[in-house]
Enzyme design. Structure first.
Site, PDB file in Angstrom:
ATOM      1  N   MET A  74       0.910  -1.248  -0.002  1.00  0.00           N
ATOM      2  CA  MET A  74      -0.159  -0.005   0.170  1.00  0.00           C
ATOM      3  C   MET A  74       0.825   1.271   0.224  1.00  0.00           C
ATOM      4  SD  MET A  74      -2.996  -1.699   0.810  1.00  0.00           S
ATOM      5  CE  MET A  74      -4.222  -0.426   1.495  1.00  0.00           C
ATOM      6  N   CYS A  87       8.191  -2.801   7.913  1.00  0.00           N
ATOM      7  CA  CYS A  87       7.332  -2.694   6.728  1.00  0.00           C
ATOM      8  C   CYS A  87       8.381  -3.188   5.737  1.00  0.00           C
ATOM      9  CB  CYS A  87       6.767  -1.158   6.399  1.00  0.00           C
ATOM     10  SG  CYS A  87       6.044  -0.968   4.740  1.00  0.00           S
ATOM     11  N   LYS A 100       7.063  -4.130  16.245  1.00  0.00           N
ATOM     12  CA  LYS A 100       6.765  -5.112  15.265  1.00  0.00           C
ATOM     13  C   LYS A 100       7.827  -5.554  14.419  1.00  0.00           C
ATOM     14  CE  LYS A 100       2.908  -6.394  12.229  1.00  0.00           C
ATOM     15  NZ  LYS A 100       1.591  -6.029  11.725  1.00  0.00           N
ATOM     16  N   ILE A 144       4.972 -11.619  13.284  1.00  0.00           N
ATOM     17  CA  ILE A 144       5.840 -10.929  12.610  1.00  0.00           C
ATOM     18  C   ILE A 144       5.025  -9.898  11.654  1.00  0.00           C
ATOM     19  CG2 ILE A 144       7.558 -12.770  12.231  1.00  0.00           C
ATOM     20  CD1 ILE A 144       6.129 -13.808   9.673  1.00  0.00           C
ATOM     21  N   THR A 169       4.932  -8.574   7.377  1.00  0.00           N
ATOM     22  CA  THR A 169       4.817  -9.644   6.240  1.00  0.00           C
ATOM     23  C   THR A 169       6.268  -9.886   5.786  1.00  0.00           C
ATOM     24  OG1 THR A 169       4.453  -7.324   4.969  1.00  0.00           O
ATOM     25  CG2 THR A 169       2.462  -8.529   5.348  1.00  0.00           C
ATOM     26  N   GLY A 226      -1.253 -13.765   5.514  1.00  0.00           N
ATOM     27  CA  GLY A 226      -2.241 -14.852   5.707  1.00  0.00           C
ATOM     28  C   GLY A 226      -1.413 -16.023   5.706  1.00  0.00           C
TER      29      GLY A 226
END
Ligand code: SIN
Length: 287
Positions: free
Chosen positions: A54, A112, A147, A173, A175, A199
């Protein structure tokens, strides 16, 4: 908890997630100044997950502070604001403004995988990372979660640095760096080309990270990555997590996933004869 991610800028969204049974909510990451993010496509569905890039779109902390205030008046669960910056001062300023607006805790996004000069670029530079964490810790009087990125050689080494710098808890975690290519157009699907995979596909990776971190540090760990049902959550607890976050599964299961997972954990504890969830945190390490 709701994981920081695709949802989470409006007070209304956060409330609907809390109504779905989340024990706490984490907002999408917010920075000092508004940021547009990348152009579409920013999300692509792949086998067992989503890849997103994003680009940290957000209205900036000054505007977002209004949403935090509104959410704080109606939310009955803790509100954790995910914060990113380009320097230790920026992380600290955004964290301070978030707390002044009513955040119960902040989660530092140092993971990120695809925005330059922030996120995992900060998280992989141990000197800067330690400075960011200790600056935020000395600026706010609320818990600081950090994170972590799985895209590193040793997540346990990074966890150790972060805990020494004062982190109160770790989220593991963010991604996994990934991409998808369109065979028709022959080019990468995401406008940024590279994104972060979330996911079910990343659950075994996340689980191993939580397991490694639990062996190394003593602060609470929040497991995040592919939790879709109660069994996933129990696996994370057994690996050493004290809580779990859910993000991508909301897209497939709806906000009711939080209640379903909590109910499943309770049933598991009952059937197995455990009196409290605390009894199973880290239980897989005993052998
Ligand atoms: C994004 O906004 O692109 C995702 C943020 C993250 O992965 O931390």
């Amino acid at each position: 908890m709701l994981a920081s991610g695709i949802l989470g800028y409006s007070a209304e969204t956060l409330e609907s997630i809390a109504e779905g049974g989340a024990g706490a909510v984490v907002t999408k990451s917010v920075g000092l100044k508004p940021r547009k993010g990348y152009t579409n496509p920013t999300v692509v569905q792949v086998s067992c997950g989503l890849i997103n890039a994003m680009g940290l779109p957000n209205p900036g902390i000054d505007e977002f502070a209004e949403e935090i205030r509104e959410a704080r008046t109606s939310l009955e669960v803790p509100l954790i604001v995910s914060v990113y910056g380009y320097s230790e001062e920026e992380y600290a300023t955004v964290a301070r403004k978030a707390v002044e607006a009513g955040a119960d805790a902040v989660e530092l996004n140092v993971s990120c995988p695809h925005v330059k000069e922030t996120g995992s670029e900060i998280g992989q530079d141990l000197e800067i990372l330690a400075k960011v964490v200790s600056k935020v810790k000395s600026t706010i009087n609320r818990p600081v979660f950090v994170k972590l990125s799985p895209n590193v050689t040793s997540i346990a080494d990074i966890a150790e640095v972060v805990v020494k710098a004062g982190a109160d808890a770790l989220t593991a975690i963010n991604t996994v760096k990934a991409m998808a290519i369109d065979t028709e157009t022959t080019i990468p699907i995401l406008s940024n080309r590279v994104g972060g995979l979330s996911g079910q596909a990343i659950k075994p990776i996340a689980l191993r990270c939580v397991y490694d971190i639990y062996e190394r540090v003593k602060v609470p760990i929040i497991g995040c990555g592919g939790v879709t049902d109660w069994r996933d959550a129990v696996e994370f607890l057994l690996a050493g997590a004290s809580a779990v976050q859910i993000g991508t599964a909301i897209a497939t299961e709806g906000p009711g996933v939080f209640k379903a997972v909590s109910h499943g954990i309770e049933e598991y504890l009952k059937v197995k004869g455990f009196k409290s969830v605390k009894e199973i945190v880290g239980l897989s390490h005993r052998s």
